[in-house]
Design an enzyme around this catalytic site. Structure first.
Site, PDB file in Angstrom:
ATOM      1  N   LYS A  92       4.654   9.370  -1.187  1.00 46.38           N
ATOM      2  CA  LYS A  92       4.389   9.567   0.252  1.00 46.38           C
ATOM      3  C   LYS A  92       5.632  10.078   0.983  1.00 46.38           C
ATOM      4  O   LYS A  92       5.577  11.081   1.706  1.00 46.38           O
ATOM      5  CB  LYS A  92       3.929   8.240   0.887  1.00 46.38           C
ATOM      6  CG  LYS A  92       2.643   7.705   0.291  1.00 46.38           C
ATOM      7  CD  LYS A  92       2.283   6.336   0.847  1.00 46.38           C
ATOM      8  CE  LYS A  92       3.212   5.233   0.389  1.00 46.38           C
ATOM      9  NZ  LYS A  92       3.231   5.004  -1.072  1.00 46.38           N
ATOM     10  N   HIS A 137       3.916  -0.587  -0.911  1.00 47.44           N
ATOM     11  CA  HIS A 137       4.014  -1.908  -1.534  1.00 47.44           C
ATOM     12  C   HIS A 137       2.953  -2.848  -0.970  1.00 47.44           C
ATOM     13  O   HIS A 137       2.645  -2.813   0.211  1.00 47.44           O
ATOM     14  CB  HIS A 137       5.412  -2.472  -1.259  1.00 47.44           C
ATOM     15  CG  HIS A 137       5.744  -3.651  -2.095  1.00 47.44           C
ATOM     16  ND1 HIS A 137       5.281  -4.900  -1.805  1.00 47.44           N
ATOM     17  CD2 HIS A 137       6.471  -3.769  -3.234  1.00 47.44           C
ATOM     18  CE1 HIS A 137       5.720  -5.742  -2.734  1.00 47.44           C
ATOM     19  NE2 HIS A 137       6.440  -5.070  -3.599  1.00 47.44           N
TER      20      HIS A 137
END
Ligand code: GTP
Ligand code: MG
Length: 370
Positions: A92, A137
């Site tokens: 990303k 995460h």
């Protein structure tokens, strides 16, 4: 007459816009997120979701008015807000770096994004696009949800060698809940074991159907590393954004959302704000969540001081009385007395919310037991 858009009402109720649209549809009203609804309908909806309607005093009316829709003739095109989501390490931040010509990844601790980064780029054609980066995460689920809620378009990054992973699926769910369109960027296509077709097939299982498979979701194969497919991605973002006809009134007191906030050693309380409508200016007095303040300085995503920030612009704001919460609303008000009044009101509301939450859940528990 007072009116409020579905999205604004959803924000104030802390509910998902898509849920409100669904409820309205059941009530026989078909509207989109950006459409205004009248006060009666709004009140019905508030009750439907089990919120109490606050009969507001004079002082509070204006707080309620912040959801008021702008007159159509005041609206001007604004940049799309695009949130990048996906599983950890799927690329990303690298993709954003490639688009921006920067290298944020190398400066991150352990190469892991731990906050929402907000940036704006200018395309070759001169169009502005605002990007929000989010962490992949699992510990940062709440940030993805928040990102989905302030965005116009989600870019779902899926690494072609790794395929769909838990946070990919979570991001799909956040996007659906927020009711925003998604573009799938299949990244790391330079890798020998890349299998973009498998990604498209797996997406079907989650009801994300790309154009090649007969669906409407746009997808694009990219490599952040080799800087491939970036123009195609930009084109798809601009195309999607055109369909959304994104507008805002830049000539009014600013309103925005806190993307993130922290206490900075040298600068005090600092908030990154995404301006939603109006133009935020240095010297403006504002309420931000339950805090108030006066814009002492603003810093853009390139670290430059700016005097003003219009719709869809992310900007760091200095001059806060305290640290607001991510997701809080910023509202510019006419003077400091008013700012303190509104801040106090919001503080009171927040306390009430905390003290009334417990009994309701107890009631719930007992009725469930009977
Ligand atoms: P989190 O923010 O921690 O969720 O990760 P992220 O999705 O932002 O991933 P990041 O951009 O930090 O990249 C993770 C790793 O993948 C880095 O080592 C990158 O160099 C690598 N990477 C990213 N894009 C590509 C790509 O297109 N091709 C290849 N081969 N590697 C890539
Ligand atoms: Mg990252």
């Amino acid at each position: 007459p007072e009116s409020i858009t579905v999205q604004e009402l959803a924000n104030r109720m802390a509910e998902k816009g898509a849920d409100l649209v669904k409820a309205l549809f059941k009530m026989g009203t078909a509207v989109t997120l950006n459409q205004p609804i009248d006060q009666d309908t709004a009140e019905l909806l508030v009750e439907e979701f089990g919120h109490r309607i606050q009969r507001v005093s004079d002082a509070d009316v204006e707080i309620g008015m912040q959801g008021e829709a702008d007159a159509p003739e005041t609206l001007q095109p604004r940049a799309p807000v695009v949130t990048i989501m996906g599983h950890v390490d799927h690329g990303k931040t690298s993709l954003l770096d490639a688009l921006r010509g920067t290298n944020v990844v190398s400066g991150e601790s352990g190469g892991i994004t731990q906050h929402i980064g907000a940036y704006q780029i200018k395309t070759k054609g001169g169009d502005l696009i605002t990007f929000l980066d989010t962490p992949g995460h699992e510990a940062f689920s709440e940030m993805r949800a928040r990102g989905a809620n302030v965005t116009d378009i989600v870019i779902l990054v899926v690494a072609a060698d790794d395929g769909l992973m838990p946070q990919t699926i979570e991001a799909i769910n956040h996007t659906k809940a927020a009711g925003v369109p998604m573009i799938v960027a299949i990244n790391k296509c330079d890798k020998p074991d890349a299998n973009p077709q498998k990604v498209r097939e797996r997406l079907l299982e989650h009801e994300v159907i790309v154009e090649d498979m007969g669906g409407e979701t746009q997808d694009v194969e990219v490599s952040a590393l080799k800087r491939q497919g970036l123009d195609a991605l930009i084109d798809k973002i601009l195309l999607q954004s055109e369909l959304l006809e994104l507008t805002a009134n830049p000539d009014r007191a600013a309103e925005g959302n806190v993307i993130e906030a922290q206490l900075d050693k040298g600068r005090g309380a600092v908030a990154t704000v995404l301006v939603r409508r109006g133009t935020l200016k240095v010297g403006d007095t504002f309420v931000i969540g339950a805090e108030s303040g006066k814009v002492r300085a603003m810093i853009n995503d390139k670290g430059q001081q700016v005097k003003q920030a219009g719709p869809s612009t992310p900007v760091e704001v200095l001059g806060l009385s305290g640290v607001p919460m991510a997701g809080d609303q910023l509202t510019v008000v006419e003077n400091e007395a008013r700012a303190r009044e509104v801040a106090a009101y919001r503080q009171e509301q927040a306390t009430k919310k905390r003290t009334t939450a417990a009994p309701t859940s107890f009631e719930h528990m007992f009725s469930a037991l009977n």
